[in-house]
Design an enzyme around this catalytic site. Sequence first.
Site, PDB file in Angstrom:
ATOM      1  N   GLY A  72       0.811  -1.213   0.000  1.00 12.30           N
ATOM      2  CA  GLY A  72       0.000   0.000   0.000  1.00 12.30           C
ATOM      3  C   GLY A  72       0.847   1.265   0.000  1.00 12.30           C
ATOM      4  O   GLY A  72       0.513   2.253  -0.666  1.00 12.30           O
ATOM      5  N   ASN A 153      -8.081   4.299   8.510  1.00 14.68           N
ATOM      6  CA  ASN A 153      -7.506   3.181   9.252  1.00 14.68           C
ATOM      7  C   ASN A 153      -7.554   3.356  10.761  1.00 14.68           C
ATOM      8  O   ASN A 153      -7.368   2.403  11.494  1.00 14.68           O
ATOM      9  CB  ASN A 153      -6.056   2.939   8.798  1.00 14.68           C
ATOM     10  CG  ASN A 153      -5.240   4.204   8.748  1.00 14.68           C
ATOM     11  OD1 ASN A 153      -5.608   5.182   8.093  1.00 14.68           O
ATOM     12  ND2 ASN A 153      -4.125   4.217   9.452  1.00 14.68           N
ATOM     13  N   GLN A 181      -7.830  -0.080   3.535  1.00 13.88           N
ATOM     14  CA  GLN A 181      -8.691  -0.545   4.637  1.00 13.88           C
ATOM     15  C   GLN A 181     -10.090  -0.883   4.168  1.00 13.88           C
ATOM     16  O   GLN A 181     -10.837  -1.557   4.885  1.00 13.88           O
ATOM     17  CB  GLN A 181      -8.763   0.521   5.748  1.00 13.88           C
ATOM     18  CG  GLN A 181      -7.471   0.717   6.504  1.00 13.88           C
ATOM     19  CD  GLN A 181      -7.104  -0.454   7.401  1.00 13.88           C
ATOM     20  OE1 GLN A 181      -7.930  -1.315   7.742  1.00 13.88           O
ATOM     21  NE2 GLN A 181      -5.845  -0.514   7.789  1.00 13.88           N
ATOM     22  N   SER A 201      -3.754  -3.287  -0.516  1.00 12.25           N
ATOM     23  CA  SER A 201      -2.603  -3.986   0.060  1.00 12.25           C
ATOM     24  C   SER A 201      -2.995  -5.402   0.467  1.00 12.25           C
ATOM     25  O   SER A 201      -4.094  -5.630   0.975  1.00 12.25           O
ATOM     26  CB  SER A 201      -2.085  -3.211   1.263  1.00 12.25           C
ATOM     27  OG  SER A 201      -1.100  -3.960   1.945  1.00 12.25           O
ATOM     28  N   HIS A 203      -1.573  -7.599   2.814  1.00 13.05           N
ATOM     29  CA  HIS A 203      -1.521  -8.122   4.185  1.00 13.05           C
ATOM     30  C   HIS A 203      -2.634  -7.608   5.087  1.00 13.05           C
ATOM     31  O   HIS A 203      -2.782  -8.064   6.216  1.00 13.05           O
ATOM     32  CB  HIS A 203      -0.142  -7.858   4.821  1.00 13.05           C
ATOM     33  CG  HIS A 203       0.110  -6.442   5.229  1.00 13.05           C
ATOM     34  ND1 HIS A 203      -0.008  -6.014   6.532  1.00 13.05           N
ATOM     35  CD2 HIS A 203       0.456  -5.346   4.520  1.00 13.05           C
ATOM     36  CE1 HIS A 203       0.292  -4.717   6.606  1.00 13.05           C
ATOM     37  NE2 HIS A 203       0.572  -4.294   5.399  1.00 13.05           N
ATOM     38  N   CYS A 326       1.645   2.526  12.424  1.00 13.21           N
ATOM     39  CA  CYS A 326       2.763   3.310  11.897  1.00 13.21           C
ATOM     40  C   CYS A 326       3.076   4.497  12.786  1.00 13.21           C
ATOM     41  O   CYS A 326       4.193   4.976  12.832  1.00 13.21           O
ATOM     42  CB  CYS A 326       2.445   3.802  10.506  1.00 13.21           C
ATOM     43  SG  CYS A 326       1.533   2.605   9.553  1.00 13.21           S
TER      44      CYS A 326
HETATM   45  C1  LIG Z   1      -1.644  -0.246   6.006  1.00 13.54           C
HETATM   46  C2  LIG Z   1      -2.077   0.922   5.188  1.00 13.54           C
HETATM   47  C3  LIG Z   1      -1.271   1.424   4.149  1.00 13.54           C
HETATM   48  C4  LIG Z   1       0.105   0.869   3.874  1.00 13.54           C
HETATM   49  O1  LIG Z   1       0.067  -0.389   3.281  1.00 13.54           O
HETATM   50  P1  LIG Z   1       1.378  -1.348   3.379  1.00 13.54           P
HETATM   51  O2  LIG Z   1       1.041  -2.483   2.481  1.00 13.54           O
HETATM   52  O3  LIG Z   1       1.491  -1.749   4.815  1.00 13.54           O
HETATM   53  O4  LIG Z   1       2.522  -0.548   2.899  1.00 13.54           O
HETATM   54  C5  LIG Z   1      -1.749   2.470   3.408  1.00 13.54           C
HETATM   55  N1  LIG Z   1      -2.957   3.008   3.658  1.00 13.54           N
HETATM   56  C6  LIG Z   1      -3.758   2.554   4.636  1.00 13.54           C
HETATM   57  C7  LIG Z   1      -5.081   3.177   4.844  1.00 13.54           C
HETATM   58  C8  LIG Z   1      -3.346   1.509   5.438  1.00 13.54           C
HETATM   59  O5  LIG Z   1      -4.123   1.073   6.425  1.00 13.54           O
END
Ligand SMILES: *Cc1c(COP(=O)(O)O)cnc(C)c1O
Length: 381
Positions: A72, A153, A181, A201, A203, A326
């Site tokens: 993401g 998120n 999300q 994303s 994961h 994060c």
């Molecule tokens: C987790 C997240 C990301 C980042 O994605 P990664 O695959 O972990 O780099 C970006 N935007 C939102 C809203 C997220 O929750």
Amino acid sequence: MKQTIYLDNAATTPLDSEVAEKMLPFLTECYGNADSPHAVGRKAMVAVDRARDTVAECLGAKPSEIYFTSGGTEADNWAILGGARAKRAEGRTHVLISAIEHHAALYAAETLEKEGFEVEQIPVNSGGRVEMNAVKARLKPTTALVCVMRVNNETGVVQPVEEIARLAHSVGALFFTDCVQAAPHEKLDVKGLGADLLSISSHKLHGPKGCGALYIKSGVRIEKLVGGGEQERGMRGGTLNVPAIVGFAAALKKTAQEMDEARAHIEKLRAAFLLGIAALDGVKVNGEGEEKIPAVLSLQVSGVRNDTLLYRADLEGLCIAAGSACASASVKPSHVLLAMGRTDEEARQTVRISFGNQNTEEEVKKAAQIFVETVKSLRKN
Ligand SMILES: *Cc1c(COP(=O)(O)O)cnc(C)c1O
């Protein structure tokens, strides 16, 4: 040994075991570089092509509109930097971005600012929702890009992306929406959402880490971010992470197939948790009155610091988050909560509980118990 209860699914989710199984051959016997023009390479490319078809189908897109990324964060950076830089050729140097975006998006916008773009933030109401008038008032004929995420998120609040896309297009700007999300919990349709650019994303939906995708609507030109190889139709260099791409597509497909059941299950979990903490006073649900996904529960707990609560809950075997994963390593209060008008102190009293399909009702009831006991004991001191 104490059982661990994982209620931090907005940070990451456990890998689905069926997904892991589908990945396994590509970690072992099917090791080819998908760009090698021989039998071993072709086998890998066939798998990538299939995965691209699946991801496209899940988003209502064409396979040629899907570009695999490292996740993401890369997709967000690419959409924002690549989209705005391409639009500069038309004399467009203004960028609108919501104040509640993920750090990946906010960071990219800061980079644009250093390149001479005028970056303006779109505020949110106290429920954490972007209001249409706030967008309308800031749009200009020179707006290059408008960026508003689908689901936040930290609060789970759903943003009115369809209408914002229409507004962006009315001045000829590109519209980008971070659906990282949203994808685990909502059937996504790139056309219905009106997106030119959309990120997801792996994961966050029970797929492997380090993989994601950017949807780029056909006809939309953006600059590349990662160069050096001709992969992804010359738009994203780097040897394809075949096992992760295979797993990502399988996870996304399973998510789409099981979405209604999962949502009903997660709604039950949320209700059970809220019931379990009902006796606790001084607890406020953020985003009240706004449309939210049931998986994310943002709670302001008066008289308790979120970092202490997180630490103490962890000692009792309960994993939750303070703000987002994060941001939780930093001492700064959440920018999302501050944008919602919370004070520094209120933001520091806020924790995020996020449910996943794999959680059980029994687990969640136990988690609520731990939560209540931990808060009570912290308030005593
Ligand atoms: C987790 C997240 C990301 C980042 O994605 P990664 O695959 O972990 O780099 C970006 N935007 C939102 C809203 C997220 O929750």
